[in-house]
Scaffold this active site. Structure first.
Site, short mmCIF file in Angstrom:
data_model
loop_
_atom_site.label_atom_id
_atom_site.label_comp_id
_atom_site.label_asym_id
_atom_site.label_seq_id
_atom_site.Cartn_x
_atom_site.Cartn_y
_atom_site.Cartn_z
N CYS A 113 85.97 65.93 53.28
CA CYS A 113 86.41 65.42 51.98
C CYS A 113 85.42 65.80 50.88
O CYS A 113 85.31 66.98 50.52
CB CYS A 113 86.66 63.91 52.07
SG CYS A 113 87.67 63.29 50.72
N HIS A 124 90.36 63.66 56.46
CA HIS A 124 89.43 62.86 57.27
C HIS A 124 89.79 62.97 58.76
O HIS A 124 90.42 62.05 59.31
CB HIS A 124 89.45 61.40 56.82
CG HIS A 124 88.74 61.19 55.52
ND1 HIS A 124 87.39 60.93 55.44
CD2 HIS A 124 89.20 61.26 54.26
CE1 HIS A 124 87.05 60.83 54.17
NE2 HIS A 124 88.12 61.02 53.43
N GLU A 162 87.98 62.53 61.26
CA GLU A 162 87.33 61.49 62.07
C GLU A 162 88.24 60.28 62.25
O GLU A 162 88.18 59.59 63.26
CB GLU A 162 85.98 61.09 61.45
CG GLU A 162 86.01 60.11 60.26
CD GLU A 162 86.42 60.72 58.94
OE1 GLU A 162 86.76 61.92 58.90
OE2 GLU A 162 86.42 59.99 57.91
#
Ligand code: MN
Length: 242
Positions: free
Chosen positions: A106, A210, A212
């Site tokens: 990001c 994102h 993750e």
């Protein structure tokens, strides 16, 4: 020894507290790395961090000071942390000089670009007009919300082997003109740059989404990206120990 991955944190509470979403640490350790959170430092301490780590992982966070790309602050620019910008830009340069892998998430994707002389949209809605898709999703971030097209010649394609992938989205800024030797690796339908990478490097990649958080839902594409990043970092570690 497993590769050491330096993670840059956000800084909160009037610049008194470092914070990192634990999903970043989890993703990196699940992929076989050793996550290390780096406090902001300069000079010899920063140099030592760069010697110590085998890969740099830049997390998301607040906006980037437009001063770095020669613009005045747009009225829709959000909070900036000058200290963080300064630290991360210095780290990116030092890691590139050492040919060590970098993975930007990001804001991390944007800081790689800005460090290399690129420019950004300070606010997508205000600056890129009304034909945008939604880049600040209202569903939780473990769910994807929009598609991105992956450039077939890119490292990203080589890793994920998919021309279209589905990502989450939580950004109001985005990269615009890319910095030195950076290429677009993925775009959304509205033309927003969603991933960048550096020409000729084994792994200098930034993604606007994102990954993750997508791992919460067992996202295979995200897993492949983390695995490759940690694998490239482990090559650095092996060279150090030889
Ligand atoms: Mn997006």
């Amino acid at each position: 020894m497993k590769p050491l991955i330096g993670i840059t944190p956000s800084i909160e509470e009037n610049e008194t507290m470092y914070t990192v979403h634990r999903a970043h640490c989890q993703a990196l350790s699940d992929a076989g790395g050793v996550p290390l959170i780096l406090p902001f430092a300069f000079g010899s301490l920063l140099k030592q961090f760069v010697q110590l780590i085998d890969g740099l992982y830049l997390t998301g966070g607040y906006d980037i000071d437009p001063h770095y790309f020669n613009e005045e602050p747009h009225p829709s620019l959000g909070k900036v942390n000058p200290l963080r910008d300064q630290f991360e830009i210095a780290l990116v340069h030092a890691m590139l000089a050492q040919k060590k892998p970098i993975f930007g998430i990001c804001r991390g994707s944007q800081i790689i670009n800005v460090a290399l002389g690129g420019t950004m949209y300070q606010d997508l809605l205000a600056e890129k007009g009304s034909r945008l898709i939604q880049h600040k999703q209202y569903r939780d971030l473990q769910y994807s919300s929009h598609a991105v097209k992956v450039e077939k010649s890119s490292l990203l394609y080589h890793i994920v082997k998919e021309e279209t992938i589905y990502v989450n989205s939580n950004h109001h800024q985005a990269n615009d003109v890319l910095g030195v030797n950076l290429l677009t690796a993925a775009v959304s339908e509205d033309g927003v740059i969603e991933a960048i990478e550096r020409k000729g490097e084994p792994f200098v990649l930034g993604v606007q989404w994102h990954p993750e958080r997508l791992l919460d839902q067992g996202d295979v594409v995200s897993q492949k990206i983390y695995n490759r990043f940690v694998k490239e970092a482990s090559k650095v570690r092996t060279e150090v120990n030889e």
